[in-house]
Write an enzyme that holds these catalytic residues in place. Structure first.
Site, short mmCIF file in Angstrom:
data_model
loop_
_atom_site.label_atom_id
_atom_site.label_comp_id
_atom_site.label_asym_id
_atom_site.label_seq_id
_atom_site.Cartn_x
_atom_site.Cartn_y
_atom_site.Cartn_z
N SER A 1 0.84 -1.20 0.00
CA SER A 1 0.00 0.00 0.00
C SER A 1 0.87 1.24 0.00
O SER A 1 1.97 1.25 0.57
CB SER A 1 -0.90 0.01 1.24
OG SER A 1 -1.59 1.25 1.36
N TYR B 1 -0.91 -0.41 9.91
CA TYR B 1 -1.12 -0.79 8.50
C TYR B 1 0.10 -0.45 7.66
O TYR B 1 0.55 -1.27 6.84
CB TYR B 1 -2.36 -0.06 8.00
CG TYR B 1 -2.80 -0.40 6.60
CD1 TYR B 1 -3.38 -1.64 6.31
CD2 TYR B 1 -2.67 0.52 5.57
CE1 TYR B 1 -3.81 -1.94 5.02
CE2 TYR B 1 -3.10 0.23 4.28
CZ TYR B 1 -3.66 -1.00 4.02
OH TYR B 1 -4.09 -1.30 2.74
N LYS C 1 2.42 -3.10 5.68
CA LYS C 1 2.48 -3.05 4.21
C LYS C 1 3.90 -2.80 3.70
O LYS C 1 4.28 -3.30 2.63
CB LYS C 1 1.52 -1.97 3.69
CG LYS C 1 0.05 -2.37 3.81
CD LYS C 1 -0.24 -3.69 3.12
CE LYS C 1 -1.72 -3.95 2.91
NZ LYS C 1 -1.98 -5.26 2.29
#
Length: 306
Positions: A154, A167, A171
């Site tokens: 991401s 997150y 990622k």
């Protein structure tokens, strides 16, 4: 089904395949001739709960179109779960040719308020989950001399975003994991690549919409459909992409990006060695013009993709 069976004979696992990007990828893999293991525990966006119906519905859709697929409900967060997911491919279809590591969850929060549980949960699904399933497939790939990993990263990790420390860490960790898999397994004909997707899904439904600017941004993201990402994932699983490995791609609507990877861009050297004072006086001022600003993904991808 498609007349052009690009992936005929291949068996591919897609994790988190009950909805969104995973669902679109599973359907497109099957439409191109692959036999698909549709893995999904059917949890909510934060990873809690379980519901077998999303995976079952995707399998039913594939079967109705003339394809082959089975559902799997094991959790990627557990070592044995990863083993069971790959066993499902072997037991049902006799082999495993590809893994699309797509399973994910979100537990956003500003860093200084983020709980240990929320950090650990996101790392467990995204990063550890990608490891668990890939590690289970790796011995089969080595033995047969072929295999493909497609890993979802991401721009939250590659560039940055507010309130996503867990997150972003997961990622960006996937990028390092993917490159290591590419390096360690290249001798066995195995490829490993990353995709940073721009697509609306329930996992980004938590993006704030407190201002007109944020509302407009979300409205644009909602127009970026998961099939755009699925197209590249399917491409990377094909034999015609066997020369592509260790790369980081991005997909935003009809745009496909190749991302840079960290390499030195400036250097400073002295025969006397450095002290904190000389670093402050000489090195940092020399490097400053090349420092990266604290940007978010939306600051870098600031043009309209439509």
């Amino acid at each position: 089904m498609s007349d052009k069976q690009l992936l005929e004979g291949k068996v591919i696992v897609v994790t988190g395949a009950g909805r969104g990007i995973g669902r679109a990828t599973a359907l497109m893999l099957a439409a191109n001739g692959a036999k698909v293991v549709v893995n999904d525990i059917g949890g909510s966006a934060d990873g809690s709960g379980a519901d077998q119906s999303p995976a079952d519905e995707v399998v039913a859709e594939i079967l109705a179109a003339g394809g082959e697929a089975v559902a799997n409900f094991n959790s990627v967060t557990e070592w044995e779960g990863g083993q069971a997911i790959i066993r499902s491919a072997i037991e049902n279809f006799g082999r495993i040719d590809g893994v699309v590591n797509n399973a994910g969850n979100l537990r956003d929060g500003i860093f200084h308020k983020m709980s240990e549980a929320d950090f650990d949960s996101v790392i467990a699904v995204h990063l550890k989950g990608s490891y668990n399933v890939s590690r289970a497939a790796a011995p089969h790939f080595r033995e047969q001399g072929s295999g493909t990993f497609v890993n979802m990263t991401s721009t939250s990790g590659l560039i940055g975003n507010f309130g996503q420390a867990n997150y972003a860490a997961a990622k960006l960790g996937i990028v390092g994991l993917s490159k290591s898999m590419a390096l360690d397994m290249q001798r066995y004909g195995v490829t490993s690549n990353c995709i940073a997707p721009f697509a609306w899904s329930r996992l980004i439904g938590s993006i704030p919409t407190d201002s007109d600017e944020q509302k407009a941004r979300v409205a644009k993201i909602q127009q970026m459909t998961p099939d755009k990402i699925a197209t590249l994932a399917v491409t990377l699983c094909s034999d015609r992409a066997k020369h592509v490995t260790g790369q980081i791609f991005g997909v935003r609507n009809n745009e496909i990006f190749l991302f840079s990877q960290p390499r030195p861009i400036r250097s400073a050297q002295t025969s006397e060695g450095w002290t904190p004072e000389t670093v402050l006086d000489r090195v940092l001022p020399a490097f400053e013009s090349d420092f990266y600003p604290l940007e978010r993904s939306g600051d870098v991808f600031n043009w309209d993709p439509f």
